[in-house]
Design an enzyme around this catalytic site. Structure first.
Site, short mmCIF file in Angstrom:
data_model
loop_
_atom_site.label_atom_id
_atom_site.label_comp_id
_atom_site.label_asym_id
_atom_site.label_seq_id
_atom_site.Cartn_x
_atom_site.Cartn_y
_atom_site.Cartn_z
N LYS A 191 9.05 -10.71 3.56
CA LYS A 191 9.17 -10.35 4.99
C LYS A 191 8.16 -11.15 5.81
O LYS A 191 8.50 -11.69 6.87
CB LYS A 191 8.95 -8.84 5.17
CG LYS A 191 10.13 -8.01 4.62
CD LYS A 191 9.85 -6.51 4.51
CE LYS A 191 11.05 -5.80 3.86
NZ LYS A 191 10.85 -4.36 3.65
N GLN B 191 6.32 0.11 3.72
CA GLN B 191 7.19 -0.17 2.57
C GLN B 191 7.27 1.05 1.67
O GLN B 191 6.25 1.67 1.35
CB GLN B 191 6.64 -1.40 1.81
CG GLN B 191 7.54 -1.92 0.71
CD GLN B 191 8.84 -2.55 1.22
OE1 GLN B 191 8.94 -2.97 2.36
NE2 GLN B 191 9.84 -2.59 0.37
N ASP C 148 12.63 -0.35 10.77
CA ASP C 148 13.36 -0.01 9.54
C ASP C 148 14.48 0.99 9.83
O ASP C 148 15.33 1.23 8.98
CB ASP C 148 12.41 0.62 8.51
CG ASP C 148 12.09 -0.33 7.37
OD1 ASP C 148 12.89 -1.25 7.12
OD2 ASP C 148 11.04 -0.13 6.74
N1 GUN Z 1 12.02 -0.06 0.04
C1 GUN Z 1 13.21 -0.55 -0.36
N2 GUN Z 1 13.89 -1.06 0.69
C2 GUN Z 1 13.10 -0.87 1.77
C3 GUN Z 1 13.25 -1.18 3.15
O1 GUN Z 1 14.26 -1.74 3.61
N3 GUN Z 1 12.22 -0.82 3.95
C4 GUN Z 1 11.10 -0.21 3.47
N4 GUN Z 1 10.15 0.12 4.34
N5 GUN Z 1 10.94 0.11 2.20
C5 GUN Z 1 11.94 -0.23 1.36
#
Ligand code: GUN
Length: 292
Positions: free
Chosen positions: A52, A96, A119
């Site tokens: 990211k 995350q 998100d």
């Molecule tokens: N864990 C797995 N996929 C994601 C996501 O798209 N965002 C976040 N914050 N955690 C994740």
């Protein structure tokens, strides 16, 4: 069979975003700033968060990575979230997941300002999504929708089976595909661990989406001839032939399923890069919605 190439689709989106950032800079406008919080040392989470940050750098977004030890208290994490909510330089941020078991994930996602919740995990954004009100859509489902759309895959009236009802993927995706929208207007079945006759149900799917995190769970017996198959799985499995000792494995037994499909996503290079591209699109949208 055609490969649904998430890697190149995501690269296309990133180059569109790079151009938007270039134009914003020319107009002396703010560039988007994404912050990611990671707690602990989960290898998969670290790779995702690093990807990211790398995507931000490529596009010209600003990014900040905040890493906390696994022992951080819920209270201290909440404090950091409140700080980010009120920091006007940060347009969007994510925490995350998964988080260590002593931290309540719902409490954390509820603390994020919905306007910065890129998100799309805050109940307000999920509620808006259900009502088809513009909102931040969760990145993985949004990436899947975008991949279908950019490959001109029609969804209206199709039978769609989603395997897995996670808050992050299966549950929101099932709603997005059932909404009166394009892509959307599918007849959706949301299958899960208590579903009976799963093979029969899956064999009826025009679009089959596997999001359960069980390597190679979907076999050829479960797939209708000509189906579109989307593989969201990214489990690390041991692989002594690789220097790092593991490889990413999807939820679909690719080799035997692929020959029956009209379209199929690979792992890696399918939904993973699309998730990151969606997050980037959401971050730009956050900046725009905040009128910056
Ligand atoms: N864990 C797995 N996929 C994601 C996501 O798209 N965002 C976040 N914050 N955690 C994740």
């Amino acid at each position: 069979m055609q490969l649904l190439d998430g890697k190149s689709c995501a690269a296309e989106i990133r180059s569109e975003l790079r151009e938007i950032v270039r134009l914003r800079k020319l107009e002396n406008k703010k560039v988007p700033h994404l912050t990611a919080i990671i707690v602990g040392q989960n290898g998969g989470s670290i790779s995702y968060v690093n990807a990211k940050v790398a995507a931000c750098e490529e596009i010209g977004f600003e990014s900040t990575l905040i890493s906390f030890d696994e022992s951080i208290s819920e209270e201290d994490l909440l404090k950091k979230i409140l700080e980010l909510n009120s920091n006007i330089d940060i347009d969007g941020f994510i925490v995350q997941l998964p988080l260590p078991s002593h931290i309540n994930e719902l409490k954390i996602t509820q603390a994020i300002d919905p306007k910065k919740d890129v998100d799309g995990f805050h109940p307000q954004n999920l509620g808006n999504m259900m009502l088809n009100i513009p909102s931040f859509l969760p990145a993985t489902p949004a990436g899947i929708i975008e991949l279908l759309s950019r490959n001109n895959i029609q969804t209206e009236g199709k039978n769609c089976v989603v395997i897995g009802r996670s808050n992050i993927v299966g549950m929101p995706l099932s709603i997005m595909l059932a909404r009166n929208s394009n892509p959307g207007n599918c007849t959706v079945t949301l299958a899960h661990s208590k579903t009976k006759n799963l093979t029969e149900i899956c064999r009826n799917a025009d679009i089959l989406i596997a999001a359960i995190g069980k390597p190679e769970f979907v076999t050829k017996e479960m797939v209708k001839e000509g189906a579109v198959v989307i593989d969201v799985g990214t489990t690390r499995v041991e692989d002594p032939s690789r220097e790092r000792g593991w490889r990413l494995c999807g939820d679909v037994k690719f080799d035997e399923v692929a020959e029956k499909c009209s379209f199929i996503t690979p792992v890696p290079g399918g939904i993973g890069p699309m998730t990151i591209a969606s997050l980037m699109m959401n971050t730009l949208k956050a900046l725009e919605l905040q009128g910056k």
